[in-house]
Design an enzyme around this catalytic site. Structure first.
Site, PDB file in Angstrom:
ATOM      1  CD  GLU A  21      -1.395  -5.164   5.777  1.00  0.00           C
ATOM      2  OE1 GLU A  21      -1.401  -5.801   4.701  1.00  0.00           O
ATOM      3  OE2 GLU A  21      -1.254  -3.923   5.826  1.00  0.00           O
ATOM      4  CB  CYS A  65      -1.012  -0.014   1.153  1.00  0.00           C
ATOM      5  SG  CYS A  65      -2.266   1.281   0.946  1.00  0.00           S
ATOM      6  CG  HIS A  96      -3.864  -3.026   3.266  1.00  0.00           C
ATOM      7  ND1 HIS A  96      -2.850  -2.513   4.049  1.00  0.00           N
ATOM      8  CD2 HIS A  96      -4.400  -1.972   2.602  1.00  0.00           C
ATOM      9  CE1 HIS A  96      -2.781  -1.195   3.881  1.00  0.00           C
ATOM     10  NE2 HIS A  96      -3.710  -0.833   3.007  1.00  0.00           N
TER      11      HIS A  96
END
Ligand SMILES: *[C@@H]1O[C@H](CO)[C@@H](O)[C@H](O)[C@H]1NC(C)=O
Ligand SMILES: CC(=O)N[C@H]1CO[C@H](CO)[C@@H](O)[C@@H]1O
Length: 261
Positions: free
Chosen positions: A210, A121, A208
């Protein structure tokens, strides 16, 4: 952690350059970026083990460095990968810590011994800026939540997938592919979702991995309440927030990239 007592050939060492803090309802229950990325990469490592792509004794060592506080890894040779996190800041802002980060990225050597570089990002955008791509706000506004990211031919080889289902949270984009890089994936909102340097030293991802569904859900709620997201955008992204993701596969590919040196 156990870096000093473990066999270096069975250790994947990742220095996380921490560029932001998730909103409080994420950071509290789920953790800040070092925790989120440790969890993600551990899942990725398990995935590599089930694929028999790494020795079953391989371990992950991840340490966070808060570059906003001017804290950086001391010795690049101690790391297999430098991972640059997300942030609520803009990669194009003229702020001392961001300018320093861009300069740092530009100076990471591209030789055999140097760590690989991974940008997620904001990290993707910092790498874009470091290599002279146009980085700015998208004319399409926010790209938010569960998204189908379509891989290019090169992307299919790298991500070992045709479509990456991933959570998105950005309105800034890298508006071209810098010289010496190849596009790996696109969405309708943002053409440049992922790119790799042609020497295979740097890879980036706009989305993302994560973020799980429950994490994304907290971001949507918080930023809808504070007026960042419209009701329409919020409702549309909430509906699909718990759809299946390819985050673990993406993490496995990132680890594979980092450890091959
Ligand atoms: C909403 O929250 C985000 C995350 O903390 C922050 O970056 C943003 O500036 C806030 N927006 C407003 C309008 O307060
Ligand atoms: C080379 C390439 O694919 N460039 C694209 C990067 O993204 C911008 C905006 O999303 C496009 O306009 C470029 O064509």
């Amino acid at each position: 952690m156990t870096a000093t007592i473990s066999d270096p050939s069975k250790t994947i060492r990742v220095a996380l350059l921490v560029c932001g803090t998730p909103v409080p309802p994420v950071a509290g229950p789920f953790g800040e970026y070092p925790v989120l990325f440790t969890n993600l990469l551990l899942e990725g490592l398990d995935h590599l083990k089930t694929e028999k792509a790494v020795d079953p004794e391989t371990i992950l060592v991840l340490e966070g460095f808060d570059v906003r506080e001017d804290i950086y890894p001391k010795d690049l040779s101690e790391w297999d990968g430098i991972l640059i996190s997300g942030s609520a800041s803009n990669a194009y802002d003229d702020l001392p810590w961001i300018n320093k980060l861009v300069d740092y990225v530009q100076k990471i050597p591209r030789d055999e011994k140097a760590p690989k570089v991974v940008g997620i990002c904001f990290g993707h955008q910092i790498i874009g800026r470091a290599y002279n791509a146009k980085v700015g706000k998208s004319t399409r506004g926010w790209e938010l939540g569960w998204t189908l990211t379509e891989c290019t031919e090169a992307g299919k080889k790298f991500w070992k997938d045709t479509i990456l289902r991933i959570q998105e949270l950005h309105q800034d984009i890298v508006d071209d592919v810098p010289q010496g890089f190849t596009l790996l994936a696109s969405t309708i909102h943002t053409t440049n979702q992922s790119m790799i340097s042609n020497d295979h030293k740097i890879v980036t991802l706009q989305g993302h991995p994560e973020f799980t569904g429950p994490i994304m859900n907290e971001f949507i709620k918080f930023r809808t309440a504070n007026g960042t997201f419209s009701k329409e955008l919020s409702e549309a992204s909430t509906k699909v927030v718990n759809n299946p993701l390819d985050r673990v596969n993406a993490a496995a590919r990132i680890l594979e990239f980092v450890r091959k040196s």
